[in-house]
Design a protein around this motif. Structure first.
Motif, mmCIF file in Angstrom:
data_model
loop_
_atom_site.group_PDB
_atom_site.id
_atom_site.type_symbol
_atom_site.label_atom_id
_atom_site.label_comp_id
_atom_site.label_asym_id
_atom_site.label_seq_id
_atom_site.Cartn_x
_atom_site.Cartn_y
_atom_site.Cartn_z
ATOM 1 N N UNK A 126 19.979 -11.480 16.606
ATOM 2 C CA UNK A 126 20.701 -10.445 15.859
ATOM 3 C C UNK A 126 21.354 -10.994 14.604
ATOM 4 N N UNK A 127 21.879 -12.249 14.686
ATOM 5 C CA UNK A 127 22.540 -12.833 13.531
ATOM 6 C C UNK A 127 21.550 -13.099 12.402
ATOM 7 N N UNK A 128 20.387 -13.661 12.738
ATOM 8 C CA UNK A 128 19.374 -13.965 11.727
ATOM 9 C C UNK A 128 18.847 -12.682 11.095
ATOM 10 N N UNK A 129 18.580 -11.682 11.920
ATOM 11 C CA UNK A 129 18.084 -10.408 11.404
ATOM 12 C C UNK A 129 19.098 -9.765 10.467
ATOM 13 N N UNK A 130 20.369 -9.907 10.793
ATOM 14 C CA UNK A 130 21.419 -9.328 9.956
ATOM 15 C C UNK A 130 21.426 -9.961 8.573
ATOM 16 N N UNK A 131 21.244 -11.296 8.520
ATOM 17 C CA UNK A 131 21.216 -11.992 7.240
ATOM 18 C C UNK A 131 20.035 -11.512 6.413
ATOM 19 N N UNK A 132 18.867 -11.405 7.032
ATOM 20 C CA UNK A 132 17.680 -10.936 6.321
ATOM 21 C C UNK A 132 17.913 -9.534 5.748
ATOM 22 N N UNK A 133 18.447 -8.670 6.577
ATOM 23 C CA UNK A 133 18.652 -7.286 6.139
ATOM 24 C C UNK A 133 19.651 -7.207 4.990
ATOM 25 N N UNK A 134 20.701 -8.016 5.070
ATOM 26 C CA UNK A 134 21.703 -8.017 4.004
ATOM 27 C C UNK A 134 21.088 -8.473 2.680
ATOM 28 N N UNK A 135 20.276 -9.515 2.739
ATOM 29 C CA UNK A 135 19.656 -10.032 1.517
ATOM 30 C C UNK A 135 18.639 -9.031 0.963
ATOM 31 N N UNK A 136 17.857 -8.423 1.848
ATOM 32 C CA UNK A 136 16.842 -7.479 1.408
ATOM 33 C C UNK A 136 17.448 -6.207 0.832
ATOM 34 N N UNK A 137 18.637 -5.850 1.287
ATOM 35 C CA UNK A 137 19.257 -4.612 0.830
ATOM 36 C C UNK A 137 19.992 -4.774 -0.501
ATOM 37 N N UNK A 138 20.062 -6.005 -0.986
ATOM 38 C CA UNK A 138 20.768 -6.244 -2.251
ATOM 39 C C UNK A 138 20.058 -5.551 -3.409
ATOM 40 N N UNK A 139 20.807 -4.850 -4.232
ATOM 41 C CA UNK A 139 20.269 -4.234 -5.439
ATOM 42 C C UNK A 139 21.246 -4.439 -6.591
ATOM 43 N N UNK A 140 20.733 -4.376 -7.803
ATOM 44 C CA UNK A 140 21.573 -4.543 -8.979
ATOM 45 C C UNK A 140 20.860 -3.974 -10.194
ATOM 46 N N UNK A 141 21.633 -3.550 -11.177
ATOM 47 C CA UNK A 141 21.057 -3.112 -12.444
ATOM 48 C C UNK A 141 20.770 -4.299 -13.355
ATOM 49 N N UNK A 142 21.230 -5.494 -12.949
ATOM 50 C CA UNK A 142 20.956 -6.709 -13.704
ATOM 51 C C UNK A 142 19.715 -7.398 -13.120
ATOM 52 N N UNK A 143 18.981 -8.145 -13.927
ATOM 53 C CA UNK A 143 17.825 -8.884 -13.389
ATOM 54 C C UNK A 143 18.282 -9.989 -12.445
ATOM 55 N N UNK A 144 17.500 -10.261 -11.425
ATOM 56 C CA UNK A 144 17.860 -11.306 -10.473
ATOM 57 C C UNK A 144 16.625 -11.810 -9.753
ATOM 58 N N UNK A 145 16.755 -12.959 -9.124
ATOM 59 C CA UNK A 145 15.682 -13.481 -8.282
ATOM 60 C C UNK A 145 16.295 -14.070 -7.022
ATOM 61 N N UNK A 146 15.479 -14.148 -5.981
ATOM 62 C CA UNK A 146 15.935 -14.637 -4.676
ATOM 63 C C UNK A 146 15.233 -15.944 -4.336
ATOM 64 N N UNK A 147 15.964 -16.847 -3.713
ATOM 65 C CA UNK A 147 15.385 -18.112 -3.261
ATOM 66 C C UNK A 147 15.983 -18.503 -1.916
ATOM 67 N N UNK A 148 15.126 -18.918 -0.991
ATOM 68 C CA UNK A 148 15.580 -19.458 0.287
ATOM 69 C C UNK A 148 15.711 -20.963 0.120
ATOM 70 N N UNK A 149 16.881 -21.489 0.374
ATOM 71 C CA UNK A 149 17.145 -22.905 0.143
ATOM 72 C C UNK A 149 16.270 -23.799 1.031
ATOM 73 N N UNK A 150 15.630 -24.765 0.390
ATOM 74 C CA UNK A 150 14.809 -25.744 1.096
ATOM 75 C C UNK A 150 15.408 -27.134 0.903
ATOM 76 N N UNK A 151 14.779 -28.136 1.488
ATOM 77 C CA UNK A 151 15.273 -29.509 1.384
ATOM 78 C C UNK A 151 15.336 -29.956 -0.068
ATOM 79 N N UNK A 152 14.372 -29.523 -0.883
ATOM 80 C CA UNK A 152 14.355 -29.915 -2.294
ATOM 81 C C UNK A 152 15.516 -29.295 -3.068
ATOM 82 N N UNK A 153 16.052 -28.190 -2.548
ATOM 83 C CA UNK A 153 17.148 -27.504 -3.233
ATOM 84 C C UNK A 153 18.514 -28.058 -2.863
ATOM 85 N N UNK A 154 18.648 -28.584 -1.629
ATOM 86 C CA UNK A 154 19.971 -28.975 -1.154
ATOM 87 C C UNK A 154 20.039 -30.414 -0.648
#
Length: 268
Positions: A147-175
């Motif tokens: 339930x916790x993981x699904x909640x995070x996915x849903x929150x990220x997917x539901x994000x909207x904005x009038x400004x341009x944006x992009x999404x990234x899932x953090x990987x080892x190369x990022x952090x």
């Protein structure tokens, strides 16, 4: 060349600096896996689920990915000693392409979102991208949904904005050690200057960090200063970050924290 689980054939290519951007030859020994009656085009699908349609060209020398390959090449900032793995799906002559940088890490591409909240691909048609499917695709042995993981996915997917944006899932190369963040080429070309400069990252608490934005050819990334941002905001592998461009060089970063990995995993 070889075969993955489920007898899915694959081949790889090394992309060096100065590599031909006009076409890419499919290895002659791999052609036996393709249908005898070739369609007019193939589909290249990256880690975000976005698709590029590339024309197939058959000559006496072999079969090539031609019209559309240059666009794929540029959109993924290739040409700096990358290792590309082409996994053949068979259906509609589709290849899942996994890209490894010269540091040996897999490149995980974020979806470029326009103000109509749809991802634009170079196929010329907007297509919605499932972030949840993208995250599952990255895992070799995906854990059971919680339930916790699904909640995070849903929150990220539901994000909207009038400004341009992009999404990234953090990987080892990022952090991890010496982290960098790749900026999707489509996003960079449309919204960032084509030169090295400084950008400001802000978090939800209105704290700010100055980060170097570097561009070289088709490579676009956040480098110097990004490590400090990662440390101060306690980013970890699996966190989902949405980079919302509020002004010319000002980005608001929304962080959706990944839950702790469950101990029970499905084996595939």
């Amino acid at each position: 060349m070889g075969e993955f689980h489920g007898n899915r054939p694959y081949f790889f290519k090394l992309i060096f600096k100065g590599h031909n951007t006009e076409h890419l030859q499919i290895p002659p020994k791999f052609v036996k896996h393709l249908p005898k009656e070739l369609p007019d085009q193939a589909i290249l699908r990256d880690s975000s689920g976005d698709e590029w349609r590339v024309k197939l060209c058959k000559t006496a020398e072999g079969i090539y990915l031609q019209d559309g390959w240059k666009q794929y090449f540029e959109d993924h900032s290739l040409g700096d000693n990358e290792f590309l793995l082409f996994k053949y799906n068979g259906e509609k002559l589709c290849f899942d392409v996994i890209i490894f940088g010269k540091d040996g890490c897999e490149r995980v591409y974020g979806s470029v979102i326009r103000t109509n909240h749809e991802t634009a691909s170079s196929s010329g048609r907007p297509r919605k991208t499932s972030l949840r499917s993208h995250l599952l695709h990255q895992s070799k042995k995906p854990c059971k949904d919680s339930p916790e993981r699904s909640k995070v996915w849903k929150m990220a997917e539901s994000f909207t904005s009038d400004f341009p944006y992009f999404k990234t899932c953090m990987s080892k190369c990022n952090v991890g050690m010496g982290p960098v963040l790749l900026v999707p080429a489509l996003f960079a070309r449309e919204h960032f200057p084509q030169c090295t400069t400084k950008v400001v990252l802000r978090n939800s608490e209105d704290q700010s960090w100055e980060v170097k934005y570097a561009t070289h050819g088709n490579n676009h990334k956040l480098s110097q200063g990004w490590r400090v941002f990662v440390h101060d905001n306690k980013l970890k592998i699996g966190d989902i970050c949405i980079f919302e461009l509020l002004a010319k060089k000002e980005i608001l970063v929304h962080v959706f924290r990944a839950p702790k990995i469950e101990l029970t995993c499905n084996r595939v």
